[in-house]
Design a protein around this motif. Structure first.
Motif, PDB file in Angstrom:
ATOM      1  N   THR A 155       0.827  -1.196   0.000  1.00 31.40           N
ATOM      2  CA  THR A 155       0.000   0.000   0.000  1.00 31.40           C
ATOM      3  C   THR A 155       0.865   1.251   0.000  1.00 31.40           C
ATOM      4  O   THR A 155       2.059   1.216   0.267  1.00 31.40           O
ATOM      5  CB  THR A 155      -0.913   0.019   1.235  1.00 31.40           C
ATOM      6  N   THR A 156       0.200   2.385  -0.293  1.00 20.78           N
ATOM      7  CA  THR A 156       0.855   3.682  -0.296  1.00 20.78           C
ATOM      8  C   THR A 156       0.197   4.552   0.752  1.00 20.78           C
ATOM      9  O   THR A 156      -1.031   4.635   0.817  1.00 20.78           O
ATOM     10  CB  THR A 156       0.725   4.348  -1.681  1.00 20.78           C
ATOM     11  N   SER A 157       0.983   5.219   1.570  1.00 24.08           N
ATOM     12  CA  SER A 157       0.420   6.085   2.598  1.00 24.08           C
ATOM     13  C   SER A 157      -0.187   7.317   1.949  1.00 24.08           C
ATOM     14  O   SER A 157       0.200   7.722   0.844  1.00 24.08           O
ATOM     15  CB  SER A 157       1.492   6.492   3.601  1.00 24.08           C
ATOM     16  N   PHE A 158      -1.131   7.931   2.635  1.00 24.24           N
ATOM     17  CA  PHE A 158      -1.770   9.094   2.045  1.00 24.24           C
ATOM     18  C   PHE A 158      -0.803  10.280   2.003  1.00 24.24           C
ATOM     19  O   PHE A 158      -0.954  11.193   1.183  1.00 24.24           O
ATOM     20  CB  PHE A 158      -3.068   9.438   2.785  1.00 24.24           C
ATOM     21  N   HIS A 159       0.245  10.271   2.861  1.00 23.37           N
ATOM     22  CA  HIS A 159       1.269  11.302   2.786  1.00 23.37           C
ATOM     23  C   HIS A 159       2.014  11.200   1.450  1.00 23.37           C
ATOM     24  O   HIS A 159       2.270  12.219   0.786  1.00 23.37           O
ATOM     25  CB  HIS A 159       2.262  11.159   3.946  1.00 23.37           C
ATOM     26  N   GLU A 160       2.368   9.981   1.053  1.00 20.58           N
ATOM     27  CA  GLU A 160       3.039   9.774  -0.225  1.00 20.58           C
ATOM     28  C   GLU A 160       2.113  10.123  -1.386  1.00 20.58           C
ATOM     29  O   GLU A 160       2.535  10.693  -2.392  1.00 20.58           O
ATOM     30  CB  GLU A 160       3.510   8.327  -0.340  1.00 20.58           C
TER      31      GLU A 160
ATOM     32  N   ASP B 292      -2.294  11.611  10.912  1.00 21.30           N
ATOM     33  CA  ASP B 292      -2.734  10.394  10.226  1.00 21.30           C
ATOM     34  C   ASP B 292      -4.212  10.429   9.845  1.00 21.30           C
ATOM     35  O   ASP B 292      -4.626   9.764   8.892  1.00 21.30           O
ATOM     36  CB  ASP B 292      -2.463   9.167  11.110  1.00 21.30           C
TER      37      ASP B 292
ATOM     38  N   GLU C  85      -7.842   8.518   6.837  1.00 22.25           N
ATOM     39  CA  GLU C  85      -7.998   7.078   7.019  1.00 22.25           C
ATOM     40  C   GLU C  85      -8.633   6.398   5.820  1.00 22.25           C
ATOM     41  O   GLU C  85      -8.754   5.180   5.792  1.00 22.25           O
ATOM     42  CB  GLU C  85      -8.833   6.808   8.279  1.00 22.25           C
TER      43      GLU C  85
ATOM     44  N   SER D 152      -5.222   3.671   3.141  1.00 19.79           N
ATOM     45  CA  SER D 152      -4.505   2.860   4.121  1.00 19.79           C
ATOM     46  C   SER D 152      -3.077   3.337   4.255  1.00 19.79           C
ATOM     47  O   SER D 152      -2.360   3.485   3.273  1.00 19.79           O
ATOM     48  CB  SER D 152      -4.528   1.387   3.709  1.00 19.79           C
ATOM     49  N   ASP D 153      -2.646   3.577   5.509  1.00 21.50           N
ATOM     50  CA  ASP D 153      -1.291   4.056   5.758  1.00 21.50           C
ATOM     51  C   ASP D 153      -0.347   2.931   6.154  1.00 21.50           C
ATOM     52  O   ASP D 153       0.796   3.145   6.478  1.00 21.50           O
ATOM     53  CB  ASP D 153      -1.327   5.108   6.871  1.00 21.50           C
ATOM     54  N   SER D 154      -0.870   1.711   6.150  1.00 20.29           N
ATOM     55  CA  SER D 154      -0.014   0.581   6.525  1.00 20.29           C
ATOM     56  C   SER D 154      -0.573  -0.685   5.908  1.00 20.29           C
ATOM     57  O   SER D 154      -1.655  -0.702   5.345  1.00 20.29           O
ATOM     58  CB  SER D 154       0.041   0.438   8.049  1.00 20.29           C
TER      59      SER D 154
END
Length: 492
Positions: free
Chosen positions: A121-126, A154, A269, A272-274
């Motif tokens: 997955t890719t974090s929403f920050h990225e 987050d 949220e 997915s951040d993880s």
């Protein structure tokens, strides 16, 4: 003036083995696997069953290495290093000792040991950084935007003031940015996906999402007015005041509320951040000939053996007529590692027995619930009850119940779920507080949402059913169920 005297003190100290057992006991199945992997790295005297070349030899092979002492003081036999005071290799041999070595596994030959694949997955920050970098006008704006994005929490909110971010840029990036420049970057970030990102409050987050809706709909227009101009009245559900102030009907208000409830209060949220998390049950509940039984997850029974190379080193040492100091130190190191391996294996065996004893006691206490999954059939049970049943300390039971799960036909349930306080009914029978909470929840779900039941009325309903509890207790249970007060449950 100095004086000498005798003083008696009663001290209780834990041995290294006890400390190791306690630490292993509080681990769940996933953490135990990681702990075993760490131990295999730290202690080369331990090997897994699949490492066939490293498996321990048979007991007969060990005995061949135990030759008689030739009388030389410096020539210490293997047996001298494996006495009862240090480590007896025979203690490793039990019913599970086979032609390949010692193991603790209760898995059958057909058991699969497949690893579950995890999605990347890719974090929403990225995700935000990729979007912003594509629209940034220059490198300076790109650096400022990425600084803001890195500050977003987050859940998607920007809680750090722009003045603080301005200082961060000056110290970390050596960029003197103005507040107006940062506001321009923030507006661009708030236009990215997902909608509502980088808001400084819930109100702003919802308004940012509404701006992207079709304002041709009355419900969207009214919803925007509610959130912008009547946010406090809306959150307190003063619906009659809102209809009068906005001069709208109940149906129009209901349509606007429907639009708002479909918005996302935590946009961060939504991405997915993880990696997805999977619950691995520590126990499995099965039915055997009409009776319920508890099985320990096979992952709690690792297949561990003694390293063959370590035993061969001991045999080689015994054949040496005049071992030097270096070889003696090597044998002493091996003895220490074998001690550690024995303690680790014993701790895992003790952990398995403790887990099964505790879970079987819980099964006996809550058998009626495990048969049906009906919460109203749960019996009151506290840690002390199980501790007395299994003859262990309450702290031990607490460690077992912590972060452990049991797999049943009606879901995977944490062990903590089965512990609850007791409440006496009018008939003198003691029932679980979970039964009362279930009745309370059912009553609230069945209430008229236009006239929700206050705590006093809920107390009367429970009293009619034989549960004589105070209003403050009703309020406490309602809050534990995450159910708001009657005023906030009211619908149009």
């Amino acid at each position: 003036m100095l004086k000498q005297g005798l003083q008696q003190k009663l001290l209780q100290k834990l041995s290294p083995q006890q400390i190791q057992f306690i630490k292993l006991l509080q681990l769940n199945t996933v953490d135990l696997q990681q702990r075993i992997d760490d131990e295999l790295i730290e202690n080369p005297a331990l090997v897994k069953s699949e490492d066939e070349d490293a498996a321990a030899p048979l007991e007969s092979d060990i005995k061949e290495a135990e030759t008689a002492d030739d009388g030389q003081e410096d020539n210490v036999s293997v047996e001298d290093y494996l006495t009862d005071e240090t480590l007896d290799i025979k203690e490793y041999v039990n019913d599970d000792y086979d032609s390949e070595g010692f193991h603790l596994s209760d898995e059958g030959p057909d058991d699969d040991k497949k690893e579950m694949p995890l999605a990347e997955t890719t974090s929403f920050h990225e995700l935000l950084a990729e979007q912003f970098n594509a629209i940034a006008e220059n490198e300076r704006e790109q650096i400022m935007g990425n600084q803001i994005i890195g500050t977003i929490d987050d859940d998607g909110y920007l809680r750090r003031p722009l003045e603080a971010i301005q200082n961060d840029l000056a110290f970390s990036q050596n960029i003197e940015a103005s507040i107006d420049e940062l506001k321009t970057c923030l507006v661009k970030i708030q236009a990215l996906e997902p909608a509502g990102i980088a808001a400084t409050s819930l109100q702003e987050c919802l308004l940012l999402q509404l701006k992207r809706k079709d304002h041709a709909r009355d419900g969207v227009r009214i919803a925007e007015v509610l959130l912008r101009d009547y946010f406090d009245d809306f959150t307190k559900k003063h619906y009659e005041k809102l209809t009068r102030s906005l001069k709208i009907t109940d149906e129009q208000l209901k349509d606007a509320i429907k639009v708002i409830t479909h918005l996302n209060p935590k946009p961060g949220e939504s991405v997915s951040d993880s990696k997805p998390q999977y619950i691995t049950p520590d126990f499995i509940l099965v039915e055997n000939e009409g009776k319920l039984e508890v099985l320990l997850n096979s992952r709690n029974a690792p297949d561990l053996r003694i390293s063959r190379s370590y035993m061969e080193t001991l045999k080689a040492y015994d054949k040496t007529e005049k071992p030097g100091k270096e070889l003696k130190q090597t044998v002493q190191f091996i003895k220490q590692k074998l001690d550690g391996a024995k303690w680790f294996i014993d701790s895992i065996k003790q952990r398995q027995n403790t887990l099964l004893m505790t879970m079987n006691a819980i099964l006996q206490q809550q058998y009626a619930y495990f048969e049906t999954g009906d919460e109203t059939k749960m019996r009151p049970m506290i840690l002390k009850d199980i501790a007395e049943k299994v003859g262990m300390d309450i702290s031990t039971i607490s460690r077992v119940a912590n972060s452990k799960y049991v797999q049943t036909d009606f879901g995977t349930i944490p062990l903590k779920f089965f512990f609850s306080e007791g409440i006496a009914t009018d008939d003198g029978e003691e029932v679980s507080s979970r039964e009362v909470k279930r009745i309370l929840k059912d009553a609230i779900e069945a209430e008229d949402k236009h006239k929700p039941l206050p705590d006093e009325k809920l107390m009367e309903i429970l009293k009619d059913k034989g549960y004589n509890i105070a209003r403050r207790t009703v309020a406490k249970y309602r809050e534990q169920l995450n159910i708001p007060v009657a005023r906030l449950r009211k619908e149009v």
